[in-house]
Design an enzyme around this catalytic site. Sequence first.
Site, short mmCIF file in Angstrom:
data_model
loop_
_atom_site.label_atom_id
_atom_site.label_comp_id
_atom_site.label_asym_id
_atom_site.label_seq_id
_atom_site.Cartn_x
_atom_site.Cartn_y
_atom_site.Cartn_z
N ASP A 168 -51.01 -10.84 -6.86
CA ASP A 168 -49.83 -9.97 -6.81
C ASP A 168 -49.15 -10.54 -8.25
OD1 ASP A 168 -47.65 -9.25 -4.33
OD2 ASP A 168 -47.02 -9.41 -6.44
N LEU A 170 -46.23 -10.19 -8.82
CA LEU A 170 -44.74 -10.67 -8.50
C LEU A 170 -43.50 -9.95 -9.06
CD1 LEU A 170 -45.21 -14.55 -8.55
CD2 LEU A 170 -45.32 -12.78 -6.72
N GLY A 206 -42.50 -8.40 -5.61
CA GLY A 206 -42.92 -9.47 -4.53
C GLY A 206 -42.43 -10.71 -4.79
N ASP A 251 -52.49 -9.02 -12.18
CA ASP A 251 -52.36 -7.75 -12.14
C ASP A 251 -53.51 -6.70 -11.74
OD1 ASP A 251 -49.81 -6.05 -14.09
OD2 ASP A 251 -51.32 -4.92 -12.92
N TYR A 305 -44.14 9.98 -6.62
CA TYR A 305 -44.72 9.13 -5.91
C TYR A 305 -45.72 9.31 -4.80
CZ TYR A 305 -44.74 5.74 -1.76
OH TYR A 305 -45.02 4.91 -0.98
N PHE A 315 -44.82 6.02 7.86
CA PHE A 315 -43.58 6.57 7.86
C PHE A 315 -42.60 5.42 7.35
CE2 PHE A 315 -44.25 11.23 9.23
CZ PHE A 315 -45.62 11.03 8.96
N ASN A 316 -41.54 5.25 8.13
CA ASN A 316 -40.44 4.35 7.34
C ASN A 316 -40.65 2.98 7.89
OD1 ASN A 316 -39.45 7.09 7.10
ND2 ASN A 316 -37.49 6.24 6.19
N PHE A 368 -26.35 10.06 3.20
CA PHE A 368 -26.50 11.10 1.99
C PHE A 368 -26.77 12.72 2.55
CE2 PHE A 368 -28.98 7.37 -0.03
CZ PHE A 368 -27.64 6.93 -0.74
N ARG A 399 -35.77 10.25 10.70
CA ARG A 399 -37.03 9.56 10.42
C ARG A 399 -37.55 8.91 11.43
NH1 ARG A 399 -36.12 12.21 6.62
NH2 ARG A 399 -35.87 11.85 4.30
#
Length: 323
Positions: free
Chosen positions: A29, A31, A34, A49, A139, A167-168, A206, A219
């Site tokens: 990672d 960072l 994270g 990376d 994205y 999903f969420n 929103f 959602r």
Amino acid sequence: MILVVGGAGYIGSHLVKELVEKEDVVVLDNLSTGHREAVDNRAVFVKGDLGNEEDLLMVFRSYPIKAVMHFAANSLVGESVTDPLKYYQNNVAATLTLLKVMMKFKVKNFIFSSTAATYGIPEVDVIDESTATNPINPYGHSKRMVEQILADFAKAYGLRYVVLRYFNAAGAHPSAVIGESHDPETHLIPIVLQHLLGEREQVSVFGSDYETPDGTCIRDYIHVTDLAAAHILALEALVSGKKTAEIYNLGNGLGYSVKEVIETCEKITGKKATVEITDRRPGDPARLVASSEKIYNELGWNAERNLEQIIKDAWKWHQEKRY
Ligand code: UFG
């Protein structure tokens, strides 16, 4: 050994906490988003990376990797619209570097974190894996592109993969040791809980003029620990040879509106939120709800934790907040 790229991030760190019970794990990672402290100390940690071939070569030379799980991506829809270069660079180009090194070392098992954003604005109420993918932002495109790359690598080089379309993702580890820690925070549940802790003045909703029963977006919220469990089943299916190239949705199959989420947060915390209705946020589909029948039928995975449990665990973590 399993390489978890992005294992210090929100979903990656929750997966690592479960995976170390079963496997030797190395986390790579950079960072950038994270937290080093979120990585379970039973895992080896390497700061590096995935877009840097040298970092990858060092890891693949040093550890006997049998599978790679890839969580290292940028994942903010709005930011992807204003800074697409970052998304195609970090989510697509860097993933290609990772796959190139995997092929060089003949590591053929790959689990990839994808997203409901690959579906764009679906024409169905409940989305299954046969629903057309029409991303509406960089994205979603970046994730869909990698899915295509994986299909092509499978045919050409014998890569075996499972794509998991979340999903969420929400909630925190039941121990409250790790949780959802983004900076800046943009997600609904942590924003509401931060407000109820007095860290924000109000919650902005929103848009309340969507074509949904209460006018706010719906959602499908899925507990991060349930997500982790799905990854482990997918890994077992790949490594055992039961599956070679699959895509699965991961959701609860239940939709909750923004208003319902806020009400549930109020109920769990016993606190009242100050809510303001604002304009729609660009790029928000009215409704995103998953069918996860496929992974249930094929791997026996089911979401075990409902919205209340998600918010209870998130609330516990928010009050103690460590990483
Ligand atoms: N929302 C508010 N106020 C806030 C924050 C969010 O009303 O302060 C609303 C959003 O408009 C949306 C819902 O709450 O309707 C959920 O928003 P989140 O930002 O929590 O999550 P998203 O659905 O936008 O994003 C998630 C993932 C993305 C993924 C996307 C797929 O975080 O990575 O689903 O559409 F791309």
